[in-house]
Scaffold this active site. Sequence first.
Site, PDB file in Angstrom:
ATOM      1  N   GLU A 142       7.319   7.810   4.043  1.00  0.00           N
ATOM      2  CA  GLU A 142       8.486   7.140   3.487  1.00  0.00           C
ATOM      3  C   GLU A 142       9.463   8.106   2.836  1.00  0.00           C
ATOM      4  O   GLU A 142      10.690   7.916   2.912  1.00  0.00           O
ATOM      5  CB  GLU A 142       8.045   6.083   2.470  1.00  0.00           C
ATOM      6  CG  GLU A 142       7.321   4.898   3.076  1.00  0.00           C
ATOM      7  CD  GLU A 142       5.838   5.126   3.293  1.00  0.00           C
ATOM      8  OE1 GLU A 142       5.169   4.234   3.824  1.00  0.00           O
ATOM      9  OE2 GLU A 142       5.349   6.233   2.917  1.00  0.00           O
ATOM     10  N   LYS A 174     -10.449   2.076  17.924  1.00  0.00           N
ATOM     11  CA  LYS A 174     -10.082   0.901  17.147  1.00  0.00           C
ATOM     12  C   LYS A 174     -10.399  -0.361  17.952  1.00  0.00           C
ATOM     13  O   LYS A 174     -10.106  -0.436  19.142  1.00  0.00           O
ATOM     14  CB  LYS A 174      -8.587   0.966  16.806  1.00  0.00           C
ATOM     15  CG  LYS A 174      -8.147   0.055  15.687  1.00  0.00           C
ATOM     16  CD  LYS A 174      -6.706   0.359  15.303  1.00  0.00           C
ATOM     17  CE  LYS A 174      -6.245  -0.530  14.148  1.00  0.00           C
ATOM     18  NZ  LYS A 174      -4.846  -0.244  13.764  1.00  0.00           N
ATOM     19  N   ARG A 229       7.260   4.496  -2.470  1.00  0.00           N
ATOM     20  CA  ARG A 229       6.721   5.831  -2.210  1.00  0.00           C
ATOM     21  C   ARG A 229       7.837   6.856  -1.952  1.00  0.00           C
ATOM     22  O   ARG A 229       7.575   8.058  -1.967  1.00  0.00           O
ATOM     23  CB  ARG A 229       5.762   5.765  -1.020  1.00  0.00           C
ATOM     24  CG  ARG A 229       4.525   4.939  -1.303  1.00  0.00           C
ATOM     25  CD  ARG A 229       3.833   4.455  -0.035  1.00  0.00           C
ATOM     26  NE  ARG A 229       3.308   5.515   0.784  1.00  0.00           N
ATOM     27  CZ  ARG A 229       2.026   5.892   0.801  1.00  0.00           C
ATOM     28  NH1 ARG A 229       1.151   5.291   0.025  1.00  0.00           N
ATOM     29  NH2 ARG A 229       1.621   6.856   1.589  1.00  0.00           N
TER      30      ARG A 229
END
Length: 638
Positions: free
Chosen positions: A372, A286, A400
């Site tokens: 979640e 990243k 979610r």
Amino acid sequence: MTATSKTPLLDLVQEPADLRALPQENLRQLADELRTETIDAVSVTGGHLGAGLGVVELTVALHYVFDTPDDRLIWDVGHQCYPHKILTGRRDRIRTLRMGGGLSGFTKRSESVYDPFGAGHSSTSISAGLGMAVASELKGKKNHVVAVIGDGSMSAGMAYEAMNNAGSTNSRLIVILNDNDMSIAPPVGSMSAYLSRLISSKPYLSLRHLAKDIADQLPRPLRTAARRAEEYARGLVTGGTLFEEMGFYYVGPIDGHNLDHLLPVLQNVRDAEGDKPVLIHVVTKKGKGYAPAEASADKLHAVAKFDVITGAQSKPQSNAPTYTRVFANALIAEAAADPTIVGITAAMPSGTGLDLFGERFPDRCFDVGIAEQHAVTFAAGLATEGYKPFCALYSTFLQRGYDQVIHDVVLQHLPVRFAIDRAGLVGADGASHAGSFDIAYLGCLPDIVLMAAADELELMHMVATSAAIEDRPSALRYPRGEGIGIELPERGSVLEIGKGRIVQEGTKVAILSYGTRLAECRRAAAELGARGLSTTVADARFAKPLDQDLVRRLALEHEVLITIEEGSVGGFGSFVLQYLATAGLLDNGLKIRPMVLPDVFLDHDSPAKQYERTGLNARGIVATALQALGLEAAAVRA
């Protein structure tokens, strides 16, 4: 192409077909130019930077090998899609990212045929990709479907549900696992690349198919043993045992920044005629290729406008703390006095402020990953044992875990505390992250306490109030951005449940606010007062239980009652109307105007322009009051 261009090859690419016309030996230079263009563009607009830099080579390779858009390319979440947008006909608009009328910061079906599936939340790509692959088979088509998903997104149960389903099919689905949490070397060196090319090649696949046919003729115990021996051997060499067990053909890991490794593997997989889905494990870094991003702890995941040379971000300074910071400090203050308070988040510790809580109480802070549903039920389990869990999630992420909220928390009356960040409009992140629905989707549930902070002091009080509620679940909502800059105590005070407050008294118009639009309500009241219209402003504080005494008083003592909330229809205003109707308070001419977010998904823009469009600002409130009274609203001042 000009002699002075920093991106001479990229200037030739208007769409992926132009990319595929280039000689393969030019792709390294093209990738470098694409990285330069991405950095330069995001320095102007702000947005998600690190993820896109990590997939530059992968983006080039995928569009080079696959025939997009006929071959479907799905980016999970969409944080990493800026290089993809540049290559797919949107370079001329890339410096409008996240601006009103400009490009979305995520993939968006209505924006381009090269975005076959829109995303802003994670872990949807494999499910969507499988649906597309099955649809292609039902149509008799032979196109490929490629889903790119990050290792973080793979922490969500939905990804495994999709893989489990895909592994039991014969669908032509290719999953790219973009792993940016793994060291590039030595696991992804030349030997790994050689093995990856070998096991993805036609000769290996043909030999393996032959071996399978032979094994199928063996007695069942020997057949099973032979199959397991081959797959476990490959798993030990390449780490793919888990994915093989789920029914995928595993290839990797390979260096996602080395085009000489990427291209032959992608080409082999494209041309293969296998009988099951394929997972290619690609390792990336990243922030790759931009030193400030590589050196940053979060790899410059999300940035404001910045200086390309130094990486320094030009964030506007504010004297007021953010609501997220106020929540974190308030929770720390409560936890210092109560050892049973714990914090839970789902891969958003800095976004929710729980990184600060975790620094102070590392043993009482839990980041469960992008999960979640698990976060909510994990909190419920803690609550059964006498702990006080604060489950801190964005409003759109709590969606979610909705079944778990109902079944595992509310139905059992468990005192889980939901801290709902990013409630209301969120500006540049747009519709996928706008917290528009939590008042409505939580408000329909029995015996839950719902609060909305009008300012940062109220937020502190509501954190303390949530901590004190031990007989049922509760939720408090607060927006993105800064407070209004008022003095704060060390610790909040516990509020009386279900009681609002009068902020200023009047006689003609009543404005009842739920949440941080209160400051705009006060501005509107001042404007109405200047017009000779005496106005009451009240802060509801609670949507459930509703302060019926306050609502009754406002209805009986005023000609007009306006409710204000940063949420959809079906929320606070609906609760007020339900009470007024059943109590007979609409029978004598009360003019009531509930002001909510419009019944559309609002595109990304500046917060000020979004609230101007919705009418949830002082100008809109004044206009609504004048209209209700039958007065001329044309001269309403901003």
